[in-house]
Write a protein that holds these residues in place. Structure first.
Motif, PDB file in Angstrom:
ATOM      1  N   PHE A   1      98.295  43.593  21.897  1.00 60.22           N
ATOM      2  CA  PHE A   1      98.070  42.421  21.059  1.00 60.22           C
ATOM      3  C   PHE A   1      98.674  41.210  21.753  1.00 60.22           C
TER       4      PHE A   1
ATOM      5  N   GLU B   1      98.166  35.282  17.814  1.00 62.10           N
ATOM      6  CA  GLU B   1      97.128  34.470  17.186  1.00 62.10           C
ATOM      7  C   GLU B   1      96.376  33.686  18.247  1.00 62.10           C
TER       8      GLU B   1
ATOM      9  N   ARG C   1     104.108  31.524  12.754  1.00 62.41           N
ATOM     10  CA  ARG C   1     102.744  32.016  12.708  1.00 62.41           C
ATOM     11  C   ARG C   1     102.212  31.913  11.286  1.00 62.41           C
TER      12      ARG C   1
ATOM     13  N   ASN D   1     100.144  34.116   9.727  1.00 62.30           N
ATOM     14  CA  ASN D   1     100.180  35.435   9.098  1.00 62.30           C
ATOM     15  C   ASN D   1      99.321  35.481   7.830  1.00 62.30           C
TER      16      ASN D   1
ATOM     17  N   LYS E   1      96.505  36.459   4.926  1.00 65.74           N
ATOM     18  CA  LYS E   1      95.968  37.634   4.243  1.00 65.74           C
ATOM     19  C   LYS E   1      94.458  37.466   4.310  1.00 65.74           C
TER      20      LYS E   1
ATOM     21  N   GLN F   1      91.871  36.858  10.609  1.00 66.82           N
ATOM     22  CA  GLN F   1      92.741  36.231  11.601  1.00 66.82           C
ATOM     23  C   GLN F   1      92.061  36.332  12.966  1.00 66.82           C
TER      24      GLN F   1
ATOM     25  N   GLU G   1      92.526  36.607  16.850  1.00 66.76           N
ATOM     26  CA  GLU G   1      93.595  37.148  17.684  1.00 66.76           C
ATOM     27  C   GLU G   1      93.151  37.257  19.137  1.00 66.76           C
TER      28      GLU G   1
ATOM     29  N   ARG H   1      89.884  39.839  13.088  1.00 66.69           N
ATOM     30  CA  ARG H   1      90.318  41.050  12.378  1.00 66.69           C
ATOM     31  C   ARG H   1      90.766  40.695  10.979  1.00 66.69           C
ATOM     32  N   ASP H   2      90.430  41.546  10.021  1.00 66.64           N
ATOM     33  CA  ASP H   2      90.895  41.388   8.649  1.00 66.64           C
ATOM     34  C   ASP H   2      92.278  42.020   8.563  1.00 66.64           C
ATOM     35  N   THR H   3      93.285  41.233   8.244  1.00 64.09           N
ATOM     36  CA  THR H   3      94.661  41.734   8.225  1.00 64.09           C
ATOM     37  C   THR H   3      94.954  42.622   7.020  1.00 64.09           C
TER      38      THR H   3
ATOM     39  N   HIS I   1      92.320  45.853   8.222  1.00 65.60           N
ATOM     40  CA  HIS I   1      92.341  46.093   9.674  1.00 65.60           C
ATOM     41  C   HIS I   1      90.935  46.256  10.257  1.00 65.60           C
TER      42      HIS I   1
END
Length: 99
Positions: free
Chosen positions: A19, A22, A46, A48, A50, A53, A55, A71-73, A76
């Motif tokens: 990773f 961001e 960051r 962060n 919900k 995001q 990346e 990606r959906d945090t 996932h």
């Protein structure tokens, strides 16, 4: 484990990747004139979110190429993957919008 579809090598296990943080973070516009608070904001803080995001990832144990991931945090789920320099089709939700 996540499975990432490297745009250069194809589908691989997450263990092959690292990773990179961001994506689309902007450096202070005038680095020589930036104060400590501006540098701290850039370096350490960051969003962060919900939800979606953007990346950066690198294929460390493969082609060693960097690429972008949406990606959906929460789930996932990998929504989209594209090469550096390509514009993702996915748009970020409006600021303050909840999923």
């Amino acid at each position: 484990m996540l499975r990432l579809n490297c745009p250069f090598c194809g589908l691989r296990d997450q263990a092959e990747f690292s990773f990179g943080g961001e994506n689309h973070r902007l450096r202070p516009p005038n680095p020589d004139q930036a104060n400590d608070a501006e540098w701290a904001e850039y370096q350490f803080y960051r969003v962060n979110p919900k939800g979606l995001q953007f990346e950066r990832w690198v294929h460390r144990f493969g082609c060693r190429q960097w690429f972008n991931v949406v990606r959906d945090t929460v789930t996932h789920e990998i929504v989209e993957i594209c090469r550096i320099g390509e514009q993702p089709e996915t748009a970020l939700p409006e600021e303050g919008a909840q999923k």
